[in-house]
Design an enzyme around this catalytic site. Sequence first.
Site, PDB file in Angstrom:
ATOM      1  CG  HIS B  63      -0.286   0.122   2.533  1.00 44.06           C
ATOM      2  ND1 HIS B  63       0.609  -0.820   3.012  1.00 44.06           N
ATOM      3  CD2 HIS B  63      -0.380   1.082   3.490  1.00 44.06           C
ATOM      4  CE1 HIS B  63       1.020  -0.446   4.213  1.00 44.06           C
ATOM      5  NE2 HIS B  63       0.451   0.701   4.523  1.00 44.06           N
ATOM      6  CG  HIS B  65      -0.128   4.444   4.842  1.00 43.76           C
ATOM      7  ND1 HIS B  65      -0.878   3.581   5.600  1.00 43.76           N
ATOM      8  CD2 HIS B  65      -0.920   5.534   4.586  1.00 43.76           C
ATOM      9  CE1 HIS B  65      -2.085   4.113   5.798  1.00 43.76           C
ATOM     10  NE2 HIS B  65      -2.129   5.275   5.202  1.00 43.76           N
ATOM     11  CG  ASP B  67       5.224   3.113   7.015  1.00 46.47           C
ATOM     12  OD1 ASP B  67       4.309   3.456   6.250  1.00 46.47           O
ATOM     13  OD2 ASP B  67       5.011   2.446   8.047  1.00 46.47           O
ATOM     14  CG  HIS B  68       4.347   0.007   4.012  1.00 48.76           C
ATOM     15  ND1 HIS B  68       4.492  -1.300   4.403  1.00 48.76           N
ATOM     16  CD2 HIS B  68       3.918   0.682   5.110  1.00 48.76           C
ATOM     17  CE1 HIS B  68       4.140  -1.410   5.685  1.00 48.76           C
ATOM     18  NE2 HIS B  68       3.798  -0.222   6.131  1.00 48.76           N
ATOM     19  CG  ASP B 207       0.996  -1.589   7.487  1.00 44.50           C
ATOM     20  OD1 ASP B 207       1.935  -2.327   7.234  1.00 44.50           O
ATOM     21  OD2 ASP B 207       1.164  -0.375   7.707  1.00 44.50           O
ATOM     22  CG  HIS B 265       4.940  -2.206  10.136  1.00 45.69           C
ATOM     23  ND1 HIS B 265       3.918  -1.704  10.897  1.00 45.69           N
ATOM     24  CD2 HIS B 265       5.044  -1.381   9.082  1.00 45.69           C
ATOM     25  CE1 HIS B 265       3.423  -0.619  10.317  1.00 45.69           C
ATOM     26  NE2 HIS B 265       4.090  -0.400   9.211  1.00 45.69           N
TER      27      HIS B 265
END
Lengths: 303, 303
Positions: B63, B65, B67-68, B207, B265
């Site tokens: 996805h 966001h 941090d990914h 996540d 994570h």
Amino acid sequence: MSQRELVILGTAAQAPTRERNHNGYLLRWDDEVVLFDPGEGTQRQLAFAGRSAAKITRICVTHFHGDHCLGLPGVIQRLSLDRVAHPVDVYFPASGEVYFQRLRGAAAFHETTELRPHPVDAGTVATARTFSLSARRLDHRVGTLGWRLEEPPGRRMLPDRLAALGVAGADAGRVQRDGDVVVDGRRVTLAEVSVPRPGQAFAFVMDTALCDTAFELAAGADLVVCEATYLSRDAALAREYKHLTAAQAARIAAEAGARRLVLSHFSQRYGDDAAFLAEARTVFPDVVVARDLTTVAVPPRRW
Amino acid sequence: MSQRELVILGTAAQAPTRERNHNGYLLRWDDEVVLFDPGEGTQRQLAFAGRSAAKITRICVTHFHGDHCLGLPGVIQRLSLDRVAHPVDVYFPASGEVYFQRLRGAAAFHETTELRPHPVDAGTVATARTFSLSARRLDHRVGTLGWRLEEPPGRRMLPDRLAALGVAGADAGRVQRDGDVVVDGRRVTLAEVSVPRPGQAFAFVMDTALCDTAFELAAGADLVVCEATYLSRDAALAREYKHLTAAQAARIAAEAGARRLVLSHFSQRYGDDAAFLAEARTVFPDVVVARDLTTVAVPPRRW
């Protein structure tokens, strides 16, 4: 005393190495913190340096090659994550605005910190409490701006003149603030008790071929950060890719009458950085070869 | 022997720390190298791990966001910089395509390596030589896909049956390849000398809130990477932000019949990771708490 120092976050050109992250330079200047060229990983380099992204007041980007801007989304998102309440101004070449917009919207997040984008061209772009910020066009493969941060000129008070004219205590502050003060019925002017004091200046020159504006940015600056991607033995490559050699960076500092030169943005082709120091020192005395997570003081003026 | 291992590049949720970079997981699976969720700094983490971006054949993003995915531009640009000659497939949730496009064009560079974007939804998205790659929708705050990489089922040859039926040398290869072979005038079929062997599987769950698809992704998998942002004492936060606790991740692995679980994570609110291990181990035995720049083997099958 004012706090003026440069925190070096990253020093690699193009590809990061184990020793060098992509670019990132944090200038602390009194009550402001200005971030220059946040390359990828700047957010984490700030953590390693023990500095908070929340203190950043302005961000300046020279150009939109990845090694100078891919850390921008992380920093922007971090400001909102940390609920930074003050606005943050971002200055970048207007010709690269499409990249700024993509970087700003590179991932899903709630932008709660006020970001004020300034797509600019050459000229003075901001006037802060203790500096003005200006840009000049450099000569690179994409639209690139060098940056200069300059304290407004002031006056240096002369204690012996103040004493001779009987100006003491609160009167000394008054003459400095108001331009004159009356002492024992006599008017004492600022010009009688002080001399002009040019403001301190910081210059950020990156990336560019040798060009007049690089000298203009560095003119009389106390601290100059200058790219030195190559050594002179690879001057042909520097010309081809519109970069500087260490000797050229030193020549800019020397001819511009700068005080301290920080070399950075080193090509990964070179194993160690001693050669950069050696090459630059033949041309200019006060050279710092930038290393990640070190701090360089803006040298204080000695009168 | 086939080489199947997971190189852990980063393990932090949301904000990186000195110990943990943002996400990044490199799965080496025979002749392919699949990069999952490249967070900011992945390019440099590869250097620290001694792995080359040039070996990457596919990239999967759960996805968008930050941090990914904020490491995607750096990796994409690095592929072209390193003149990678093979095409690289990039799989991501179709609902986030605008972010993919921004990340791909986040800075000025010449894209010379062929990038093949695959905006996808749930289902099988690719069939490679030794695996198929499929996606399932997870339950997060933005459109998110979990990933499963699965070897096609095969047959495990039984040496004692081969010997009993006189199948030796090249004939053993023939029966495996062709389904039967004639030995001394008698036809020997594959079913007589082998048993079914389910393929190995790898699952990437991140996540998400607890949901059925997380269990489906992990079903019988040899190695499962699962987010464990929180400890159970913060289960309310996990629910609120649609994340998992370590205990929930372990429950997924246990109920899905997985073999080895890698937790990652982690929220920066926790000082050390021992509590994650302790919490998960009460539910599932083979737990690895991910640390940056470590490698976890896909456990070999024992018959």
